[in-house]
Motif scaffolding. Structure first.
Motif, short mmCIF file in Angstrom:
data_model
loop_
_atom_site.label_atom_id
_atom_site.label_comp_id
_atom_site.label_asym_id
_atom_site.label_seq_id
_atom_site.Cartn_x
_atom_site.Cartn_y
_atom_site.Cartn_z
N GLY A 296 -2.08 1.07 -10.23
CA GLY A 296 -3.43 0.59 -9.90
C GLY A 296 -3.41 -0.44 -8.79
N MET A 297 -4.58 -0.71 -8.21
CA MET A 297 -4.66 -1.63 -7.07
C MET A 297 -5.86 -2.56 -7.22
SD MET A 297 -3.16 -1.52 -3.80
CE MET A 297 -3.41 -2.38 -2.29
N ASN B 214 1.40 3.00 -3.69
CA ASN B 214 0.57 4.03 -4.33
C ASN B 214 -0.10 4.92 -3.28
OD1 ASN B 214 -1.52 2.45 -3.43
ND2 ASN B 214 -2.63 2.42 -5.36
N ARG B 215 0.56 4.97 -2.13
CA ARG B 215 0.18 5.89 -1.04
C ARG B 215 -1.22 5.64 -0.50
NH1 ARG B 215 2.70 11.87 -1.87
NH2 ARG B 215 1.20 12.18 -0.18
N MET B 216 -1.66 4.38 -0.52
CA MET B 216 -2.93 4.05 0.12
C MET B 216 -2.85 4.27 1.63
SD MET B 216 -5.11 3.15 -2.19
CE MET B 216 -6.43 2.16 -1.54
N ASN C 190 -3.50 11.66 -7.19
CA ASN C 190 -4.48 11.08 -8.12
C ASN C 190 -3.80 10.55 -9.37
OD1 ASN C 190 -6.74 11.47 -6.56
ND2 ASN C 190 -7.07 13.55 -7.31
N ARG D 290 -2.01 7.32 -8.53
CA ARG D 290 -2.89 6.14 -8.45
C ARG D 290 -3.43 5.74 -9.82
NH1 ARG D 290 -5.41 8.23 -2.98
NH2 ARG D 290 -3.64 7.73 -1.64
N LYS D 291 -3.37 6.65 -10.76
CA LYS D 291 -3.68 6.28 -12.15
C LYS D 291 -2.54 5.42 -12.71
CE LYS D 291 -4.86 8.36 -16.65
NZ LYS D 291 -3.86 7.73 -17.51
N LYS E 104 0.82 -1.22 0.00
CA LYS E 104 0.00 0.00 0.00
C LYS E 104 0.85 1.27 0.00
CE LYS E 104 -3.92 -2.28 2.08
NZ LYS E 104 -4.37 -2.82 3.36
#
Length: 249
Positions: free
Chosen positions: A86-87, A50-52, A79, A82-83, A47
């Motif tokens: 992907g997760m 993508n900085r979740m 944003n 995260r494009k 995580k």
């Protein structure tokens, strides 16, 4: 070529240190598996890519995560990140809307309005997710009416619809039956030529089946990181051997 490089990464939840000085890199168009017992930090590390973890209260990170040599914890549009990264989560989580709208959701968010363009993206993504033939005549059906394995492939298609460079998968088959698991593994293998994939798995046979490299974690530390074949046949660290032979975990 390194796609993601992790340097001296430490992660804390308030006073608890969940990741300890992680240094590793994942290569472009390769599949990297993270293995280790529950609570060892593998999903936490996934995580951070993508900085979740930004969404977790009390979470603090030191060190660097470089995507194509750019620090994602620097001055970056999250944003956009995260494009690009992907997760796909452990439990299939389609939105309560049609199959078509699930897959078109991301592209619409990023400003694509043309029906023709959206139709193309939806078909391409569903084909990549190996589910087009099963749903092409029912694209208006609510995605929640599909089986668990189909829902997870819709979620993979949804993640691919925004054209990411990296796909993170957090135990993507742990909630699925063996036949659905096999289908998802086949999808993962075919995606490798176009994407860099990092997968967290509890299933060591899965790691040997799908990944090029495997990282073994224990108590927040990276114990060993090696070509999958080598790690499973001749591990260098006794703790790795104990884990993969089932002495603990």
């Amino acid at each position: 070529m390194d796609k993601i490089k992790i340097e001296n990464l430490n992660l804390y939840y308030n006073d608890f240190q969940a990741l300890k000085n992680i240094n590793m890199s994942t290569q472009q168009n390769k599949i990297t598996a993270f293995i280790g017992p529950s609570g060892c930090g593998k999903s936490t590390l996934l995580k951070t890519l993508n900085r979740m973890n930004d969404l977790v209260e009390g979470c603090r990170i030191t060190g660097k995560v470089l995507l194509d040599n750019e620090d994602i914890y620097g001055n970056i549009d999250v944003n956009m990140l995260r494009k690009r990264v992907g997760m796909v989560f452990q439990k299939p989580n389609p939105f309560p809307m049609s199959i078509y709208d699930n897959v078109a959701y991301g592209p619409r968010t990023h400003g694509i309005r043309s029906k023709r363009k959206l139709d193309e993206i939806v078909e391409r993504s569903l084909r990549l997710g190996a589910i087009w033939d099963e749903v092409k005549d029912n694209l208006n059906k609510n995605a929640l009416q599909l089986s668990g394995g189909q829902q997870q492939r819709i979620c993979i298609a949804r993640a691919l619809a925004v054209n990411p460079e990296v796909l993170l998968m957090d135990e993507p088959t742990s909630a699925l039956d063996p036949i659905s698991t096999l289908k998802i593994e086949e999808v993962i293998q075919t995606l490798k030529k176009d994407y860099t994939i990092v997968i967290v798995t509890h299933n060591m046979q899965q790691a040997t089946r799908v990944s090029d490299k495997t990282a073994f974690f224990l108590l927040g530390e990276l114990i060993e990181y090696e070509d999958t074949e080598i790690l499973f046949s001749t591990p260098k660290d006794q703790r790795t051997e104990d884990y993969i032979t089932g002495r603990f975990g």
